[in-house]
Design an enzyme around this catalytic site. Structure first.
Site, PDB file in Angstrom:
ATOM      1  N   GLY A  87      20.650 -17.787  -9.730  1.00  0.00           N
ATOM      2  CA  GLY A  87      19.852 -17.691 -10.959  1.00  0.00           C
ATOM      3  C   GLY A  87      19.851 -16.255 -11.465  1.00  0.00           C
ATOM      4  O   GLY A  87      19.674 -15.338 -10.681  1.00  0.00           O
TER       5      GLY A  87
ATOM      6  N   ARG B 113      26.900 -21.068  -9.909  1.00  0.00           N
ATOM      7  CA  ARG B 113      26.645 -21.663  -8.598  1.00  0.00           C
ATOM      8  C   ARG B 113      27.979 -22.236  -8.147  1.00  0.00           C
ATOM      9  O   ARG B 113      28.752 -22.736  -8.962  1.00  0.00           O
ATOM     10  CB  ARG B 113      25.554 -22.728  -8.718  1.00  0.00           C
ATOM     11  CG  ARG B 113      24.218 -22.073  -9.117  1.00  0.00           C
ATOM     12  CD  ARG B 113      23.019 -22.774  -8.515  1.00  0.00           C
ATOM     13  NE  ARG B 113      21.884 -21.862  -8.399  1.00  0.00           N
ATOM     14  CZ  ARG B 113      20.999 -21.623  -9.362  1.00  0.00           C
ATOM     15  NH1 ARG B 113      21.113 -22.187 -10.541  1.00  0.00           N
ATOM     16  NH2 ARG B 113      19.986 -20.801  -9.139  1.00  0.00           N
TER      17      ARG B 113
ATOM     18  N   GLY C 238       9.153 -20.213  -9.937  1.00  0.00           N
ATOM     19  CA  GLY C 238       8.877 -19.571  -8.643  1.00  0.00           C
ATOM     20  C   GLY C 238       9.495 -20.298  -7.476  1.00  0.00           C
ATOM     21  O   GLY C 238       9.344 -19.884  -6.330  1.00  0.00           O
TER      22      GLY C 238
ATOM     23  N   ALA D  67      -6.765 -16.732 -15.383  1.00  0.00           N
ATOM     24  CA  ALA D  67      -6.813 -18.194 -15.227  1.00  0.00           C
ATOM     25  C   ALA D  67      -7.996 -18.596 -14.350  1.00  0.00           C
ATOM     26  O   ALA D  67      -8.353 -17.884 -13.415  1.00  0.00           O
ATOM     27  CB  ALA D  67      -5.517 -18.684 -14.589  1.00  0.00           C
TER      28      ALA D  67
ATOM     29  N   LYS E 248     -18.521 -22.902 -21.651  1.00  0.00           N
ATOM     30  CA  LYS E 248     -17.187 -22.305 -21.634  1.00  0.00           C
ATOM     31  C   LYS E 248     -16.287 -23.032 -22.635  1.00  0.00           C
ATOM     32  O   LYS E 248     -16.249 -24.259 -22.670  1.00  0.00           O
ATOM     33  CB  LYS E 248     -16.614 -22.486 -20.220  1.00  0.00           C
ATOM     34  CG  LYS E 248     -15.929 -21.310 -19.678  1.00  0.00           C
ATOM     35  CD  LYS E 248     -15.764 -21.500 -18.171  1.00  0.00           C
ATOM     36  CE  LYS E 248     -14.403 -21.090 -17.693  1.00  0.00           C
ATOM     37  NZ  LYS E 248     -13.912 -19.842 -18.107  1.00  0.00           N
ATOM     38  N   LYS E 249     -15.602 -22.239 -23.414  1.00  0.00           N
ATOM     39  CA  LYS E 249     -14.835 -22.852 -24.511  1.00  0.00           C
ATOM     40  C   LYS E 249     -13.485 -23.416 -24.047  1.00  0.00           C
ATOM     41  O   LYS E 249     -12.940 -24.324 -24.651  1.00  0.00           O
ATOM     42  CB  LYS E 249     -14.562 -21.805 -25.594  1.00  0.00           C
ATOM     43  CG  LYS E 249     -15.828 -21.317 -26.299  1.00  0.00           C
ATOM     44  CD  LYS E 249     -16.045 -22.098 -27.573  1.00  0.00           C
ATOM     45  CE  LYS E 249     -17.273 -21.670 -28.333  1.00  0.00           C
ATOM     46  NZ  LYS E 249     -18.493 -22.339 -27.865  1.00  0.00           N
ATOM     47  N   HIS E 250     -12.938 -22.814 -23.009  1.00  0.00           N
ATOM     48  CA  HIS E 250     -11.606 -23.262 -22.609  1.00  0.00           C
ATOM     49  C   HIS E 250     -11.341 -22.929 -21.143  1.00  0.00           C
ATOM     50  O   HIS E 250     -12.060 -22.129 -20.553  1.00  0.00           O
ATOM     51  CB  HIS E 250     -10.548 -22.590 -23.477  1.00  0.00           C
ATOM     52  CG  HIS E 250     -10.602 -21.102 -23.369  1.00  0.00           C
ATOM     53  ND1 HIS E 250     -11.262 -20.337 -24.293  1.00  0.00           N
ATOM     54  CD2 HIS E 250     -10.115 -20.253 -22.449  1.00  0.00           C
ATOM     55  CE1 HIS E 250     -11.167 -19.068 -23.919  1.00  0.00           C
ATOM     56  NE2 HIS E 250     -10.483 -18.991 -22.815  1.00  0.00           N
TER      57      HIS E 250
ATOM     58  N   ASP F 156      18.224 -15.825  -2.418  1.00  0.00           N
ATOM     59  CA  ASP F 156      18.496 -16.071  -1.008  1.00  0.00           C
ATOM     60  C   ASP F 156      19.767 -16.878  -0.781  1.00  0.00           C
ATOM     61  O   ASP F 156      20.461 -16.676   0.215  1.00  0.00           O
ATOM     62  CB  ASP F 156      17.285 -16.658  -0.278  1.00  0.00           C
ATOM     63  CG  ASP F 156      16.902 -18.018  -0.799  1.00  0.00           C
ATOM     64  OD1 ASP F 156      17.296 -18.347  -1.936  1.00  0.00           O
ATOM     65  OD2 ASP F 156      16.223 -18.761  -0.080  1.00  0.00           O
ATOM     66  N   GLY F 157      20.118 -17.753  -1.716  1.00  0.00           N
ATOM     67  CA  GLY F 157      21.389 -18.481  -1.601  1.00  0.00           C
ATOM     68  C   GLY F 157      22.552 -17.503  -1.630  1.00  0.00           C
ATOM     69  O   GLY F 157      23.482 -17.593  -0.814  1.00  0.00           O
TER      70      GLY F 157
ATOM     71  N   ASP G  78      11.781 -14.993  -8.845  1.00  0.00           N
ATOM     72  CA  ASP G  78      10.829 -15.717  -7.990  1.00  0.00           C
ATOM     73  C   ASP G  78      10.086 -14.849  -6.972  1.00  0.00           C
ATOM     74  O   ASP G  78       9.096 -15.289  -6.399  1.00  0.00           O
ATOM     75  CB  ASP G  78      11.561 -16.840  -7.236  1.00  0.00           C
ATOM     76  CG  ASP G  78      12.248 -17.799  -8.195  1.00  0.00           C
ATOM     77  OD1 ASP G  78      11.699 -18.030  -9.281  1.00  0.00           O
ATOM     78  OD2 ASP G  78      13.330 -18.306  -7.861  1.00  0.00           O
TER      79      ASP G  78
ATOM     80  N   ASP H   8      10.910 -14.180  -4.025  1.00  0.00           N
ATOM     81  CA  ASP H   8      10.820 -14.944  -2.776  1.00  0.00           C
ATOM     82  C   ASP H   8      11.773 -14.462  -1.687  1.00  0.00           C
ATOM     83  O   ASP H   8      12.146 -15.231  -0.796  1.00  0.00           O
ATOM     84  CB  ASP H   8      11.069 -16.439  -3.064  1.00  0.00           C
ATOM     85  CG  ASP H   8      12.451 -16.690  -3.676  1.00  0.00           C
ATOM     86  OD1 ASP H   8      13.143 -15.714  -4.020  1.00  0.00           O
ATOM     87  OD2 ASP H   8      12.823 -17.864  -3.807  1.00  0.00           O
TER      88      ASP H   8
ATOM     89  N   THR I 229      16.004 -11.815  -8.395  1.00  0.00           N
ATOM     90  CA  THR I 229      15.482 -13.145  -8.738  1.00  0.00           C
ATOM     91  C   THR I 229      14.088 -12.973  -9.317  1.00  0.00           C
ATOM     92  O   THR I 229      13.342 -12.089  -8.866  1.00  0.00           O
ATOM     93  CB  THR I 229      15.422 -14.080  -7.510  1.00  0.00           C
ATOM     94  OG1 THR I 229      14.585 -15.214  -7.830  1.00  0.00           O
ATOM     95  CG2 THR I 229      14.819 -13.411  -6.287  1.00  0.00           C
TER      96      THR I 229
ATOM     97  N   ARG J 185      -3.857 -30.016 -22.165  1.00  0.00           N
ATOM     98  CA  ARG J 185      -2.581 -29.767 -22.848  1.00  0.00           C
ATOM     99  C   ARG J 185      -1.694 -29.045 -21.831  1.00  0.00           C
ATOM    100  O   ARG J 185      -2.137 -28.078 -21.202  1.00  0.00           O
ATOM    101  CB  ARG J 185      -2.763 -28.863 -24.064  1.00  0.00           C
ATOM    102  CG  ARG J 185      -3.564 -29.494 -25.175  1.00  0.00           C
ATOM    103  CD  ARG J 185      -2.715 -30.564 -25.896  1.00  0.00           C
ATOM    104  NE  ARG J 185      -3.451 -31.162 -27.004  1.00  0.00           N
ATOM    105  CZ  ARG J 185      -4.295 -32.179 -26.888  1.00  0.00           C
ATOM    106  NH1 ARG J 185      -4.543 -32.707 -25.695  1.00  0.00           N
ATOM    107  NH2 ARG J 185      -4.909 -32.681 -27.945  1.00  0.00           N
TER     108      ARG J 185
HETATM  109  P1  ADP Z   1      20.120 -17.834  -5.546  1.00  0.00           P
HETATM  110  O1  ADP Z   1      21.051 -16.784  -5.057  1.00  0.00           O
HETATM  111  O2  ADP Z   1      19.488 -17.455  -6.840  1.00  0.00           O
HETATM  112  O3  ADP Z   1      19.163 -18.267  -4.480  1.00  0.00           O
HETATM  113  P2  ADP Z   1      21.646 -20.305  -5.095  1.00  0.00           P
HETATM  114  O4  ADP Z   1      20.790 -20.788  -3.998  1.00  0.00           O
HETATM  115  O5  ADP Z   1      22.111 -21.301  -6.108  1.00  0.00           O
HETATM  116  O6  ADP Z   1      20.992 -19.119  -5.937  1.00  0.00           O
HETATM  117  O7  ADP Z   1      22.935 -19.631  -4.427  1.00  0.00           O
HETATM  118  C1  ADP Z   1      23.934 -19.036  -5.212  1.00  0.00           C
HETATM  119  C2  ADP Z   1      25.294 -19.279  -4.608  1.00  0.00           C
HETATM  120  O8  ADP Z   1      25.368 -18.670  -3.308  1.00  0.00           O
HETATM  121  C3  ADP Z   1      25.657 -20.730  -4.373  1.00  0.00           C
HETATM  122  O9  ADP Z   1      26.129 -21.393  -5.519  1.00  0.00           O
HETATM  123  C4  ADP Z   1      26.754 -20.601  -3.330  1.00  0.00           C
HETATM  124  O10 ADP Z   1      27.984 -20.265  -3.942  1.00  0.00           O
HETATM  125  C5  ADP Z   1      26.279 -19.413  -2.502  1.00  0.00           C
HETATM  126  N1  ADP Z   1      25.593 -19.917  -1.290  1.00  0.00           N
HETATM  127  C6  ADP Z   1      24.380 -20.512  -1.195  1.00  0.00           C
HETATM  128  N2  ADP Z   1      24.101 -20.897   0.064  1.00  0.00           N
HETATM  129  C7  ADP Z   1      25.195 -20.548   0.803  1.00  0.00           C
HETATM  130  C8  ADP Z   1      25.546 -20.671   2.191  1.00  0.00           C
HETATM  131  N3  ADP Z   1      24.726 -21.267   3.075  1.00  0.00           N
HETATM  132  N4  ADP Z   1      26.745 -20.174   2.584  1.00  0.00           N
HETATM  133  C9  ADP Z   1      27.571 -19.576   1.702  1.00  0.00           C
HETATM  134  N5  ADP Z   1      27.315 -19.450   0.398  1.00  0.00           N
HETATM  135  C10 ADP Z   1      26.148 -19.907  -0.058  1.00  0.00           C
END
Ligand code: ADP
Length: 319
Positions: free
Chosen positions: A11, A72, A170, A186, A213-215, A103-104, A127, A129, A125, A243
């Protein structure tokens, strides 16, 4: 280290461009050539890699998104995909790679490092996280985008005396919801890290209404449930109409705040220093306003922790 690569993955987040700029300029400052990998790991596999010069990263520090594009890529989760990526880097005699992402993306960087290709992770990111850093690049900008939206919703909420549910991003972390809920005043904040009690929330809404309280503004982290779903729960509990606003991808865009630009510049430059020092397999972060680095592999085993004192404070201030 004579040549390094840089890519953005997963992302996108505001401030990634400032991080890329810092990587490129810091490397060139140290007489290291830099190659940009376009389109994240997908671009790495296909060899979409171009040399970057000082001017290649001019005029991007203030732009959201990523000039290197992001993607991705399922294939990169396989050993074969990772080997293809390493071959592309070796073809260009690139010796190290900076990976800016979530983290991906860190898992991808970890896989490359385990196969002998040194990578450094930079946390990008919205997030917030990623374990090992108090702030990720883009979090502050997204937070300010949410606050802007909450303030606007508050104007209309008070004019019509309504209860608004605002769903924020998030993933599984409550940071965006908690910080925006606290900063936006909030009444209720729902985060994945803490259980909620619908009857307690409902009775507070009722009491608020009785004292004129209004809102009410309720911020729901997407990791808990959808805003629509929570609106339905309130309706069932006390027959209040709400809403619902789902802020969605506006949270990912926009010009990065000064905080994110400075953070990205510091983290990007530090990543290059680590590669120069031959320290692959690390991730950079910030703690107590100091730059830190830690083992990429160990970090991924840890969990991101949210500041529960802030959550407690938000409850105390919204009685
Ligand atoms: P983010 O980095 O924002 O967490 P993603 O979780 O979509 O986003 O991960 C981004 C890219 O990282 C994935 O499309 C993939 O190419 C690579 N990736 C994610 N997990 C793994 C993994 N376990 N091993 C190798 N590459 C990974």
């Amino acid at each position: 280290m004579k040549r390094i690569g840089v890519l953005t993955s997963g992302g996108d987040s505001p401030g990634m461009n400032a991080a890329v700029r810092a990587v490129v300029r810091k490397a060139i400052y140290h007489n290291i050539e830099v190659y940009g990998v376009y389109g994240g790991y997908a671009g790495l596999i296909s060899g979409n890699i171009k040399k970057l010069e000082l001017g290649s990263v001019g005029d991007i520090i203030h732009r959201g998104g990523t000039a290197l594009y992001s993607a991705r890529c399922e294939e990169f989760k396989t050993k074969e995909g990772q080997q293809k990526g390493i071959e592309q880097l070796k073809k260009l005699s690139i010796d190290g790679l900076v990976v800016i992402g979530g983290d991906g993306s860190y898992r991808g960087a970890k896989a490359l490092t385990e196969q002998g290709f040194p990578c450094v992770g930079v946390p990008g990111t919205i997030d917030n996280d990623i374990p090992g850093t108090e702030y990720t690049i883009g979090f502050d900008t997204a937070l300010n985008t949410i606050i802007d939206a909450i303030d606007k919703i508050r104007d209309t909420a008070s004019s019509h005396e309504r209860t608004f549910v605002i769903e924020v991003m998030g993933r599984n972390a409550g940071d965006l919801a908690l910080w925006s809920g606290l900063a936006g005043g909030a009444e209720t904040i729902l985060i994945p890290e803490e259980d909620y009690d619908i009857s307690e929330i409902a009775s507070r809404l009722k009491k608020g209404q009785e004292r004129g309280k209004k809102h009410s503004i309720i911020v729901v982290a997407e990791g808990v449930m959808s805003g629509e779903e929570f609106g339905r729960q309130i309706k069932e509990a006390i027959d209040f109409d709400t809403r619902v606003t789902v802020l969605g991808h506006v949270q990912r865009g926009g010009s990065p705040t000064a905080f994110d630009r400075v953070l990205a510049s510091r983290l990007g430059a530090r990543a290059v220093e680590l590669l120069i020092d031959g320290k692959g397999g690390r991730a950079v972060g910030i703690e107590n306003n100091r730059l830190v680095d830690y083992d990429l592999i160990e970090a991924l085993a840890k969990e991101h922790t949210l500041d529960l004192d802030l959550y407690k404070l938000s409850k105390e201030l919204s009685i």
